[in-house]
Design a protein around this motif. Sequence first.
Motif, mmCIF file in Angstrom:
data_model
loop_
_atom_site.group_PDB
_atom_site.id
_atom_site.type_symbol
_atom_site.label_atom_id
_atom_site.label_comp_id
_atom_site.label_asym_id
_atom_site.label_seq_id
_atom_site.Cartn_x
_atom_site.Cartn_y
_atom_site.Cartn_z
ATOM 1 N N GLN A 20 -35.753 26.565 -12.180
ATOM 2 C CA GLN A 20 -36.946 26.003 -12.640
ATOM 3 C C GLN A 20 -36.390 24.620 -13.430
ATOM 4 O O GLN A 20 -35.515 24.402 -14.248
ATOM 5 N N GLY A 21 -37.132 23.534 -13.203
ATOM 6 C CA GLY A 21 -36.761 22.241 -13.847
ATOM 7 C C GLY A 21 -35.362 21.654 -13.236
ATOM 8 O O GLY A 21 -34.630 20.747 -13.859
ATOM 9 N N PHE A 22 -35.116 22.002 -12.121
ATOM 10 C CA PHE A 22 -33.814 21.284 -11.394
ATOM 11 C C PHE A 22 -32.659 21.567 -12.088
ATOM 12 O O PHE A 22 -31.686 20.661 -12.322
ATOM 13 N N GLN A 23 -32.689 22.835 -12.695
ATOM 14 C CA GLN A 23 -31.350 23.290 -13.429
ATOM 15 C C GLN A 23 -30.534 23.934 -12.411
ATOM 16 O O GLN A 23 -30.697 24.966 -11.688
ATOM 17 N N LEU A 24 -29.278 23.558 -12.333
ATOM 18 C CA LEU A 24 -28.210 24.278 -11.608
ATOM 19 C C LEU A 24 -27.921 25.725 -12.247
ATOM 20 O O LEU A 24 -27.736 25.991 -13.361
ATOM 21 N N ARG A 25 -27.601 26.516 -11.525
ATOM 22 C CA ARG A 25 -27.037 28.049 -12.115
ATOM 23 C C ARG A 25 -25.739 28.380 -11.850
ATOM 24 O O ARG A 25 -24.955 28.342 -12.642
ATOM 25 N N HIS A 26 -25.047 28.670 -10.570
ATOM 26 C CA HIS A 26 -24.079 29.036 -10.487
ATOM 27 C C HIS A 26 -22.952 28.284 -9.598
ATOM 28 O O HIS A 26 -23.291 27.831 -8.448
ATOM 29 N N LYS A 27 -21.854 27.660 -10.150
ATOM 30 C CA LYS A 27 -21.055 26.813 -9.540
ATOM 31 C C LYS A 27 -20.342 27.398 -8.288
ATOM 32 O O LYS A 27 -20.334 26.605 -7.149
ATOM 33 N N GLU A 28 -20.128 28.775 -8.273
ATOM 34 C CA GLU A 28 -19.493 29.246 -7.147
ATOM 35 C C GLU A 28 -20.385 29.131 -6.126
ATOM 36 O O GLU A 28 -19.937 28.929 -4.962
ATOM 37 N N ALA A 29 -21.689 29.671 -6.321
ATOM 38 C CA ALA A 29 -22.862 29.337 -5.059
ATOM 39 C C ALA A 29 -23.020 28.195 -4.682
ATOM 40 O O ALA A 29 -23.122 27.731 -3.426
ATOM 41 N N ILE A 30 -22.857 26.944 -5.510
ATOM 42 C CA ILE A 30 -22.921 25.602 -5.120
ATOM 43 C C ILE A 30 -21.847 25.299 -4.296
ATOM 44 O O ILE A 30 -21.981 24.568 -3.173
ATOM 45 N N ILE A 31 -20.559 25.486 -4.541
ATOM 46 C CA ILE A 31 -19.287 25.220 -3.925
ATOM 47 C C ILE A 31 -19.386 25.915 -2.671
ATOM 48 O O ILE A 31 -19.156 25.415 -1.553
ATOM 49 N N LYS A 32 -20.012 27.211 -2.729
ATOM 50 C CA LYS A 32 -20.172 27.965 -1.283
ATOM 51 C C LYS A 32 -21.164 27.038 -0.322
ATOM 52 O O LYS A 32 -20.666 26.984 1.035
ATOM 53 N N LEU A 33 -22.230 26.755 -0.996
ATOM 54 C CA LEU A 33 -23.089 25.950 -0.081
ATOM 55 C C LEU A 33 -22.537 24.612 0.486
ATOM 56 O O LEU A 33 -22.867 24.683 1.884
#
Length: 258
Positions: free
Chosen positions: A146-159
């Motif tokens: 919510q609110g365009f907040q990033l969550r998990h770095k590992e998931a972002i790199i995976k994406l």
Amino acid sequence: MKVIVAGLPKTGTKSMNAALTLLGYEVYDWLENFWYLGDDWVRQIRGGFKVEDMKRMFKNVDAVMDNPCCIHWEEIFDAFPDTKVILTIRDEDNWYRSLKNQFDIVNNDVMFKLMLTITLTGCRLRRFLIEAVQVYSNSKEAWVGQGFQLRHKEAIIKLIRKHERLVKQVVPKNQLLVYEVKDGWKPLCDFLGVPVPSFPFPHKNKRDKVLDEMKKENPLMGQLVKEFKIVLACFCVALAVGGYVVVQCLNRFKFINF
């Protein structure tokens, strides 16, 4: 349609926008996609994509990039299978750091958040932005909250790895350029079959100043800022008139009672 820039945001897309514009391409970035095609995008994201709709939407556009085009690049490519695809890439750690900084800037920009809240166009833009990142929010990685907040770095790199792998697998090699903006004009122009310009390659959004740059340079963002100022001015006038009426009523009440 001549070019699909399939790189995710913060891989040099604003510099690519400027470069392709200088080369004479009609470019639709995220703001143009919202302004001219926002309703079409929301309808397709919610109801399913159709090739004929994509062909209609982009029949007079030369190049597309950023959300939602970089997310749904494959649907656009299905409609324009002869299009060249540019996959902009960047060092993963630098990309994540820049993405996080950009999200922090957007979330801390009070004026921008007010524009998304109190103006008609801003409310439409907020809906569009939310729809544009639904694929991130609803995925197993769920890295946008919510609110365009990033969550998990590992998931972002995976994406980003998954995204880049898919582009390389789907697009024929003769139609694909894997590109870093630091490489400048030559590999880009060789791929597009155009002469190399004599002026320097543009570098935009340095230190994550994209909102400031767009407020100054992009006429569509300028229109949104203008609308915000009009709403704010009307509010101030209403507040002043309301205050005057209250003072007059209080004075009249005092006169009647004394």
